[in-house]
Every structure is written in C-alpha cells, then in structure tokens.
Design a protein around this motif. Sequence first.
Motif, PDB file in Angstrom:
ATOM      1  N   LEU A   1      26.324  -0.240 -16.867  1.00 54.16           N
ATOM      2  CA  LEU A   1      25.330  -0.982 -17.645  1.00 54.16           C
ATOM      3  C   LEU A   1      25.435  -2.469 -17.332  1.00 54.16           C
ATOM      4  N   LYS A   2      24.296  -3.142 -17.332  1.00 58.36           N
ATOM      5  CA  LYS A   2      24.272  -4.599 -17.163  1.00 58.36           C
ATOM      6  C   LYS A   2      24.358  -5.222 -18.551  1.00 58.36           C
ATOM      7  N   THR A   3      25.499  -5.731 -18.874  1.00 61.75           N
ATOM      8  CA  THR A   3      25.700  -6.345 -20.185  1.00 61.75           C
ATOM      9  C   THR A   3      25.732  -7.859 -20.029  1.00 61.75           C
ATOM     10  N   ASP A   4      25.565  -8.534 -21.168  1.00 59.28           N
ATOM     11  CA  ASP A   4      25.680  -9.986 -21.140  1.00 59.28           C
ATOM     12  C   ASP A   4      27.160 -10.369 -21.127  1.00 59.28           C
ATOM     13  N   GLU A   5      27.445 -11.649 -21.237  1.00 58.67           N
ATOM     14  CA  GLU A   5      28.828 -12.123 -21.175  1.00 58.67           C
ATOM     15  C   GLU A   5      29.691 -11.636 -22.333  1.00 58.67           C
ATOM     16  N   HIS A   6      29.049 -11.063 -23.372  1.00 60.81           N
ATOM     17  CA  HIS A   6      29.781 -10.537 -24.523  1.00 60.81           C
ATOM     18  C   HIS A   6      29.859  -9.007 -24.493  1.00 60.81           C
ATOM     19  N   GLY A   7      29.408  -8.410 -23.392  1.00 58.88           N
ATOM     20  CA  GLY A   7      29.454  -6.956 -23.274  1.00 58.88           C
ATOM     21  C   GLY A   7      28.326  -6.248 -24.004  1.00 58.88           C
ATOM     22  N   LEU A   8      27.248  -6.979 -24.310  1.00 56.53           N
ATOM     23  CA  LEU A   8      26.150  -6.421 -25.087  1.00 56.53           C
ATOM     24  C   LEU A   8      24.943  -6.088 -24.217  1.00 56.53           C
ATOM     25  N   VAL A   9      24.216  -5.079 -24.651  1.00 55.30           N
ATOM     26  CA  VAL A   9      22.974  -4.681 -24.006  1.00 55.30           C
ATOM     27  C   VAL A   9      21.925  -4.485 -25.106  1.00 55.30           C
ATOM     28  N   ALA A  10      20.681  -4.855 -24.802  1.00 61.98           N
ATOM     29  CA  ALA A  10      19.587  -4.725 -25.781  1.00 61.98           C
ATOM     30  C   ALA A  10      19.304  -3.250 -26.054  1.00 61.98           C
ATOM     31  N   ALA A  11      19.030  -2.947 -27.322  1.00 64.52           N
ATOM     32  CA  ALA A  11      18.713  -1.574 -27.732  1.00 64.52           C
ATOM     33  C   ALA A  11      17.449  -1.594 -28.580  1.00 64.52           C
ATOM     34  N   ILE A  12      16.455  -0.841 -28.146  1.00 64.91           N
ATOM     35  CA  ILE A  12      15.193  -0.730 -28.867  1.00 64.91           C
ATOM     36  C   ILE A  12      15.226   0.554 -29.679  1.00 64.91           C
ATOM     37  N   ALA A  13      14.959   0.438 -30.977  1.00 61.15           N
ATOM     38  CA  ALA A  13      14.894   1.613 -31.841  1.00 61.15           C
ATOM     39  C   ALA A  13      13.438   2.016 -32.003  1.00 61.15           C
ATOM     40  N   GLN A  14      13.154   3.292 -31.732  1.00 62.52           N
ATOM     41  CA  GLN A  14      11.804   3.836 -31.799  1.00 62.52           C
ATOM     42  C   GLN A  14      11.837   5.092 -32.667  1.00 62.52           C
ATOM     43  N   GLN A  15      10.891   5.191 -33.601  1.00 61.02           N
ATOM     44  CA  GLN A  15      10.782   6.398 -34.413  1.00 61.02           C
ATOM     45  C   GLN A  15      10.479   7.570 -33.485  1.00 61.02           C
ATOM     46  N   TYR A  16      11.296   8.594 -33.538  1.00 63.02           N
ATOM     47  CA  TYR A  16      11.230   9.663 -32.544  1.00 63.02           C
ATOM     48  C   TYR A  16       9.921  10.441 -32.543  1.00 63.02           C
ATOM     49  N   ASP A  17       9.295  10.619 -33.693  1.00 60.93           N
ATOM     50  CA  ASP A  17       8.100  11.476 -33.741  1.00 60.93           C
ATOM     51  C   ASP A  17       6.796  10.705 -33.585  1.00 60.93           C
ATOM     52  N   THR A  18       6.742   9.476 -34.072  1.00 61.99           N
ATOM     53  CA  THR A  18       5.494   8.697 -33.982  1.00 61.99           C
ATOM     54  C   THR A  18       5.493   7.723 -32.809  1.00 61.99           C
ATOM     55  N   LYS A  19       6.659   7.506 -32.209  1.00 60.92           N
ATOM     56  CA  LYS A  19       6.856   6.546 -31.101  1.00 60.92           C
ATOM     57  C   LYS A  19       6.686   5.097 -31.547  1.00 60.92           C
ATOM     58  N   GLU A  20       6.667   4.853 -32.841  1.00 62.20           N
ATOM     59  CA  GLU A  20       6.567   3.496 -33.392  1.00 62.20           C
ATOM     60  C   GLU A  20       7.828   2.703 -33.036  1.00 62.20           C
ATOM     61  N   VAL A  21       7.651   1.506 -32.458  1.00 64.47           N
ATOM     62  CA  VAL A  21       8.783   0.643 -32.151  1.00 64.47           C
ATOM     63  C   VAL A  21       9.204  -0.048 -33.444  1.00 64.47           C
ATOM     64  N   LEU A  22      10.453   0.127 -33.814  1.00 65.26           N
ATOM     65  CA  LEU A  22      10.938  -0.359 -35.101  1.00 65.26           C
ATOM     66  C   LEU A  22      11.675  -1.686 -35.017  1.00 65.26           C
ATOM     67  N   MET A  23      12.559  -1.823 -34.049  1.00 65.15           N
ATOM     68  CA  MET A  23      13.405  -3.012 -34.007  1.00 65.15           C
ATOM     69  C   MET A  23      14.112  -3.128 -32.666  1.00 65.15           C
ATOM     70  N   LEU A  24      14.692  -4.287 -32.445  1.00 68.11           N
ATOM     71  CA  LEU A  24      15.543  -4.561 -31.291  1.00 68.11           C
ATOM     72  C   LEU A  24      16.871  -5.074 -31.828  1.00 68.11           C
ATOM     73  N   ALA A  25      17.938  -4.525 -31.295  1.00 65.72           N
ATOM     74  CA  ALA A  25      19.272  -4.987 -31.671  1.00 65.72           C
ATOM     75  C   ALA A  25      20.144  -4.898 -30.424  1.00 65.72           C
ATOM     76  N   TYR A  26      21.444  -5.047 -30.589  1.00 63.42           N
ATOM     77  CA  TYR A  26      22.356  -5.039 -29.449  1.00 63.42           C
ATOM     78  C   TYR A  26      23.485  -4.054 -29.679  1.00 63.42           C
ATOM     79  N   MET A  27      23.928  -3.469 -28.581  1.00 68.95           N
ATOM     80  CA  MET A  27      25.017  -2.506 -28.631  1.00 68.95           C
ATOM     81  C   MET A  27      26.029  -2.846 -27.544  1.00 68.95           C
ATOM     82  N   ASN A  28      27.256  -2.408 -27.767  1.00 67.65           N
ATOM     83  CA  ASN A  28      28.274  -2.465 -26.723  1.00 67.65           C
ATOM     84  C   ASN A  28      28.786  -1.034 -26.531  1.00 67.65           C
ATOM     85  N   GLU A  29      29.724  -0.873 -25.629  1.00 62.79           N
ATOM     86  CA  GLU A  29      30.186   0.483 -25.334  1.00 62.79           C
ATOM     87  C   GLU A  29      30.703   1.198 -26.579  1.00 62.79           C
ATOM     88  N   LYS A  30      31.452   0.490 -27.398  1.00 68.06           N
ATOM     89  CA  LYS A  30      32.018   1.120 -28.605  1.00 68.06           C
ATOM     90  C   LYS A  30      30.913   1.568 -29.569  1.00 68.06           C
TER      91      LYS A  30
END
Length: 134
Positions: free
Chosen positions: A24-53
């Motif tokens: 994965l291409k992470t930033d200098e803090h080991g983070l990657v952008a994560a988009i949350a999408q409602q699985y059934d309607t495909k509505e984009v809900l939010m953007l947050a960040y995740m790391n491996e843990k």
Amino acid sequence: MSLKEFEDLEKGSALELKTVLKNLKTDEHGLVAAIAQQYDTKEVLMLAYMNEKSILESLETGQVCYWSRSRQTYWRKGESSGHRQRLVGMSFDCDGDAILLQVDQLGPACHTNRRDCFFFEVDGDKVVIKSAPL
C-alpha cells in the motif's frame, strides 16, 4: 513497492493479504485514505484514514476501525455515538493508495448527525448545504 506489479494478473488470481498491505502507498504516518460506502445503495458516506492495524482489526472484528488524525488514536466508528459501521467488504484501488469500504451504516455517518459527510454541494459560484441533521 506498489500494487502496479500485480495489475496484469488474471481475474480470479489471489494475493496474500500481507502482500497487499505491504505494498500500500501510505503517507509518512503509515495512513491510507478510506472511503466508506453504504453497501446496498452505493451512497458515499465519508472519508477517513486507516493504517495496517486498523485494516486488520476491521477485517477481524467486522466493525470498522479508523485512525483519527485529529485525536491521534484508533477510532472505532460509532463507539461513542452508537452509529456503527459494519464491514461488508473491502477493496483496494489499482495504485494501492485508497481503500473502498462497503459498510452497513447504522444511523448517521457524519459527526454533524447527517447521513453522510458530503453535504456541502457546489452550485455555480455558491456552496449549498444539501442536508439537515437527522
């Protein structure tokens, strides 16, 4: 490293999760952008960040866990509000610099108590608030 070297694999080919996480291409803090999408309607809900843990915890528990850049700690979506995100599926983009989370959102996704975080909508030379808190 990146996921680029795996682009030509045939449909149905499988990679070890640890291989993908390592690439994965992470930033200098080991983070990657994560988009949350409602699985059934495909509505984009939010953007947050995740790391491996947080990725591994989300996969293990089925409850989405992010890294809060503002609080500098793990953030299990809904742990204080009750507006949880159940993980339905996870995908990585072709560059390995974004994650798409298919979730089942219980209640509002946004801390403003709106269904999604994308309520500032451009309309010509103005930005209009497109939804009210629930």
